[in-house]
Scaffold this motif. Structure first.
Motif, PDB file in Angstrom:
ATOM      1  N   UNK A 102      26.164  53.515  30.800  1.00 53.99           N
ATOM      2  CA  UNK A 102      25.930  54.074  32.131  1.00 53.99           C
ATOM      3  C   UNK A 102      24.465  53.896  32.505  1.00 53.99           C
ATOM      4  N   UNK A 103      24.209  53.919  33.805  1.00 55.20           N
ATOM      5  CA  UNK A 103      22.826  53.862  34.276  1.00 55.20           C
ATOM      6  C   UNK A 103      22.054  55.047  33.698  1.00 55.20           C
ATOM      7  N   UNK A 104      20.865  54.757  33.176  1.00 53.10           N
ATOM      8  CA  UNK A 104      20.019  55.789  32.589  1.00 53.10           C
ATOM      9  C   UNK A 104      20.066  55.843  31.076  1.00 53.10           C
ATOM     10  N   UNK A 105      21.089  55.221  30.475  1.00 51.16           N
ATOM     11  CA  UNK A 105      21.196  55.250  29.011  1.00 51.16           C
ATOM     12  C   UNK A 105      20.248  54.225  28.379  1.00 51.16           C
ATOM     13  N   UNK A 106      19.765  54.571  27.176  1.00 53.08           N
ATOM     14  CA  UNK A 106      18.889  53.670  26.426  1.00 53.08           C
ATOM     15  C   UNK A 106      19.731  52.721  25.583  1.00 53.08           C
ATOM     16  N   UNK A 108      14.476  41.124  19.906  1.00 54.56           N
ATOM     17  CA  UNK A 108      15.174  42.388  20.081  1.00 54.56           C
ATOM     18  C   UNK A 108      14.211  43.368  20.724  1.00 54.56           C
ATOM     19  N   UNK A 109      14.700  44.046  21.757  1.00 58.54           N
ATOM     20  CA  UNK A 109      13.852  45.024  22.432  1.00 58.54           C
ATOM     21  C   UNK A 109      14.718  46.148  22.988  1.00 58.54           C
ATOM     22  N   UNK A 110      14.102  47.305  23.153  1.00 53.51           N
ATOM     23  CA  UNK A 110      14.846  48.443  23.665  1.00 53.51           C
ATOM     24  C   UNK A 110      14.411  48.743  25.088  1.00 53.51           C
ATOM     25  N   UNK A 111      15.343  49.305  25.846  1.00 51.67           N
ATOM     26  CA  UNK A 111      15.047  49.621  27.232  1.00 51.67           C
ATOM     27  C   UNK A 111      16.101  50.538  27.811  1.00 51.67           C
ATOM     28  N   UNK A 112      16.099  50.655  29.118  1.00 50.87           N
ATOM     29  CA  UNK A 112      16.999  51.573  29.804  1.00 50.87           C
ATOM     30  C   UNK A 112      17.824  50.828  30.848  1.00 50.87           C
ATOM     31  N   UNK A 113      19.103  51.171  30.928  1.00 55.81           N
ATOM     32  CA  UNK A 113      19.974  50.574  31.938  1.00 55.81           C
ATOM     33  C   UNK A 113      19.576  51.105  33.321  1.00 55.81           C
ATOM     34  N   UNK A 114      19.275  50.195  34.253  1.00 55.66           N
ATOM     35  CA  UNK A 114      18.858  50.606  35.596  1.00 55.66           C
ATOM     36  C   UNK A 114      19.889  50.245  36.660  1.00 55.66           C
ATOM     37  N   UNK A 115      20.858  49.407  36.300  1.00 53.57           N
ATOM     38  CA  UNK A 115      21.892  49.063  37.284  1.00 53.57           C
ATOM     39  C   UNK A 115      23.097  48.463  36.562  1.00 53.57           C
ATOM     40  N   UNK A 116      24.281  48.741  37.100  1.00 56.44           N
ATOM     41  CA  UNK A 116      25.522  48.124  36.617  1.00 56.44           C
ATOM     42  C   UNK A 116      26.318  47.691  37.842  1.00 56.44           C
ATOM     43  N   UNK A 117      26.713  46.414  37.885  1.00 55.79           N
ATOM     44  CA  UNK A 117      27.575  45.934  38.974  1.00 55.79           C
ATOM     45  C   UNK A 117      28.768  45.232  38.355  1.00 55.79           C
ATOM     46  N   UNK A 118      29.914  45.376  38.998  1.00 55.72           N
ATOM     47  CA  UNK A 118      31.160  44.833  38.465  1.00 55.72           C
ATOM     48  C   UNK A 118      31.695  43.718  39.356  1.00 55.72           C
TER      49      UNK A 118
END
Length: 348
Positions: free
Chosen positions: A331-335, A291-301
């Motif tokens: 969303x991009x940028x969310x932790x 388990x690790x935490x990070x930030x969303x940097x991209x979303x593609x559909x």
């Protein structure tokens, strides 16, 4: 059923190298690989369109290495269907029966039976140019099967169809195989097609077979980085593995450490399928060791799924449904947190 030993063949700009393959009786076997891997050339060698260089091909225990195509009891369906444009559906299907001197009554009976099997009896008097892609494909398959071959060879049989027609034809191919039980060798570059249809899959690249196994083995336990990349495992990392008790801890750099169930130590590569990773906005209680935490940097559909890239020091791709993306308000940028089991980490 099909036994190939040390098969090789050189062309001016390509070669097949040391192909060894066993296809079982009544099996639906898929050869999966990128364009120009040599898949079609292998089918054509099995069919007898080319002769190998001193190697052996057996069908039902019989050595057919030097036999002509018509002596091998093989049906062949090409990607472009290769229907005779001046013949009707019925005439295309019965052509092989007539060439092989079947009695008139047999020609009529066999042609009608195979058209009924494929549900194309209503197309009897139509010409290929008036048919849809799916109808042309069914006609080509019927022509390939009407002689009751021991082996059916399919070269990218549905790649020319639109997406809805491809899905329909996949179901049709599975149904026909279950009813006829003919040993089938199917070539494709489509991963979904291979996993949906294949009892077993051989992955091919640069004229060589690089892995053989059932769909789960090929898609979840790739034996090389090429296979991992080709079957869609986007999370591939190099690292150093060190055993600690029942698991190994693998340092992949950037202060990211992965736990995996492996005996291997030292320099390794690891693969984690995107769909094996859970994503959440809060830490979750789970049996997953990682388990690790990070930030969303991209979303593609794509269609009904979303691919979310999370940077935890290394970038991980996670696949979720569009509904989950909406419900979690990602969303991009969310932790976020990502979690996956040690058993989901494949070490190559």
């Amino acid at each position: 059923m099909i036994s190939i030993e040390n098969l090789s063949r050189d062309w001016p700009d390509f070669s097949l190298q040391n192909i060894n393959l066993e296809v079982k009786d009544r099996e639906y076997f898929v050869i999966l690989g990128p364009t120009a891997a040599g898949k079609t050339l292998l089918l054509e060698l099995i069919a007898g369109f080319y002769k190998p260089e001193g190697d052996q091909i057996r069908i039902s225990g019989e050595d057919v290495t030097m036999k002509d195509p018509e002596e091998r009891s093989v049906g062949f369906v090409y990607q472009d269907y290769s229907l005779f444009p001046h013949l009707t559906v019925e005439e295309n299907i019965k052509f092989g029966l007539q060439v092989n001197s079947f009695l008139k009554e047999e020609v009529i009976d066999k042609t009608q039976q195979i058209m009924d099997l494929f549900g194309i009896s209503h197309l009897t008097d139509r010409y290929p140019r008036t048919l849809s892609g799916g109808e042309q494909q069914k006609t080509a398959l019927a022509r390939g099967l009407v002689l009751d071959p021991k082996v059916l060879l399919l070269d990218e049989p549905i790649s020319s169809l639109d997406m809805p027609s491809q899905e329909e034809m996949r179901r049709e191919l599975r149904r026909i195989h279950e009813e006829t039980e003919v040993t089938t060798l199917h070539v494709t570059h489509n991963r979904e097609e291979a996993s949906w249809l294949g009892d077993r899959i051989a992955v091919m690249n640069h004229g060589e077979i690089v892995q053989v196994g059932n769909p789960d083995e090929v898609f979840r336990k790739p034996k090389s980085e090429f296979v991992a990349n080709f079957v869609g495992i986007e999370n591939i990392f190099e690292g150093k593995s060190k055993r600690e008790g029942s698991v190994a801890k693998i340092d992949i750099g950037s202060n990211v450490q992965i736990e995996a169930t492996t005996e291997r130590e030292g320099d390794v590569k690891i693969c984690i399928r995107p769909e094996d990773i859970l994503i959440s906005k809060q830490p979750i209680k789970t049996s997953g060791r990682n388990m690790m935490d990070g930030q969303i940097v991209n979303i593609s559909n794509l269609d009904n799924i979303s691919r979310v890239t999370v940077d935890v020091g290394k970038e991980f791709a996670v696949v979720i449904t569009k509904r989950s993306l909406f419900d979690m308000d990602l969303e991009v940028g969310k932790n976020v947190y990502i979690t996956f089991k040690a058993s989901s980490v494949h070490v190559v």
